[in-house]
Design a protein around this motif. Sequence first.
Motif, short mmCIF file in Angstrom:
data_model
loop_
_atom_site.label_atom_id
_atom_site.label_comp_id
_atom_site.label_asym_id
_atom_site.label_seq_id
_atom_site.Cartn_x
_atom_site.Cartn_y
_atom_site.Cartn_z
N SER A 63 0.83 -1.20 0.00
CA SER A 63 0.00 0.00 0.00
C SER A 63 0.87 1.25 0.00
CB SER A 63 -0.95 -0.01 1.19
OG SER A 63 -0.23 0.02 2.40
N ASP A 64 2.05 1.18 0.61
CA ASP A 64 2.96 2.32 0.63
C ASP A 64 3.43 2.67 -0.79
OD1 ASP A 64 4.50 4.33 1.98
OD2 ASP A 64 6.28 3.07 1.67
N VAL A 65 3.76 1.67 -1.58
CA VAL A 65 4.18 1.88 -2.96
C VAL A 65 3.05 2.51 -3.77
CG1 VAL A 65 4.88 0.72 -5.10
CG2 VAL A 65 5.90 0.05 -2.92
N VAL A 66 1.86 2.02 -3.57
CA VAL A 66 0.69 2.56 -4.28
C VAL A 66 0.50 4.02 -3.93
CG1 VAL A 66 -1.81 2.41 -4.52
CG2 VAL A 66 -0.43 0.32 -4.52
N HIS A 67 0.60 4.36 -2.66
CA HIS A 67 0.43 5.76 -2.23
C HIS A 67 1.51 6.66 -2.81
CE1 HIS A 67 -3.03 5.24 0.32
NE2 HIS A 67 -2.45 4.20 0.88
N LYS A 68 2.74 6.16 -2.91
CA LYS A 68 3.81 6.96 -3.50
C LYS A 68 3.53 7.25 -4.96
CE LYS A 68 7.46 5.25 -0.46
NZ LYS A 68 8.65 4.41 -0.36
N HIS A 69 3.02 6.26 -5.68
CA HIS A 69 2.69 6.48 -7.09
C HIS A 69 1.49 7.41 -7.24
CE1 HIS A 69 5.54 4.12 -9.39
NE2 HIS A 69 5.53 3.26 -8.39
N LEU A 70 0.55 7.32 -6.34
CA LEU A 70 -0.59 8.25 -6.38
C LEU A 70 -0.12 9.69 -6.12
CD1 LEU A 70 -3.34 6.17 -4.54
CD2 LEU A 70 -3.20 6.69 -6.99
N ASP A 71 0.84 9.85 -5.22
CA ASP A 71 1.41 11.18 -4.96
C ASP A 71 2.09 11.72 -6.22
OD1 ASP A 71 0.51 11.03 -2.36
OD2 ASP A 71 2.47 10.48 -1.52
N LEU A 72 2.82 10.86 -6.91
CA LEU A 72 3.46 11.28 -8.16
C LEU A 72 2.42 11.67 -9.20
CD1 LEU A 72 5.93 11.72 -9.95
CD2 LEU A 72 5.87 9.27 -10.50
N THR A 73 1.35 10.92 -9.28
CA THR A 73 0.28 11.24 -10.22
C THR A 73 -0.31 12.61 -9.93
OG1 THR A 73 -0.24 8.90 -10.53
CG2 THR A 73 -1.97 10.47 -11.11
N GLU A 74 -0.51 12.91 -8.67
CA GLU A 74 -1.05 14.23 -8.29
C GLU A 74 -0.09 15.35 -8.66
OE1 GLU A 74 -4.15 14.99 -7.29
OE2 GLU A 74 -4.47 12.86 -7.73
N LYS A 75 1.21 15.13 -8.46
CA LYS A 75 2.20 16.15 -8.84
C LYS A 75 2.20 16.37 -10.35
CE LYS A 75 4.05 17.03 -4.82
NZ LYS A 75 4.01 18.29 -4.16
N LEU A 76 2.05 15.27 -11.10
CA LEU A 76 2.00 15.41 -12.55
C LEU A 76 0.77 16.18 -13.00
CD1 LEU A 76 3.22 11.89 -13.72
CD2 LEU A 76 4.39 14.08 -14.00
#
Length: 134
Positions: free
Chosen positions: A87-100
């Motif tokens: 779940s931590d990896v998923v949240h990190k990728h979601l954070d990157l998506t938001e920054k993009l």
Amino acid sequence: MLNTISLVAGLMILVVMAVVATYFYLTSKHQELMEEWYILRDKLRLRLDRLPLVLELFRNAVPGETALVHSVIEEKSKVWPPEKPTSDVVHKHLDLTEKLKSLFEVAAKHETLKHNLVFLSAKKDLQAINDEIE
């Protein structure tokens, strides 16, 4: 007495069969999950491979937004290399998506990027990959 032994032996065989069936079921589900993760991981890698071009074009066209570029780079560094699915990896990728998404919102306001075909193509690729990921 013989009936009791037969009954106990029969129950033991049923328990062993249930355990073996559960093991094979869970193993196949784990395999399916890992196959889905490998597909997702490949898409995440593809997104990360496309990201430097977008950032470089954005940085050149919008020099006043270095903080946004650095925040995207920081989020990218948190997700590379791809780890096992958690779940931590998923949240990190979601954070990157938001920054993009933030980066693309800023880019939409700048005329040079609105007409830069390389940026628009890279943006379209990234958005398509993001859509597949989500």
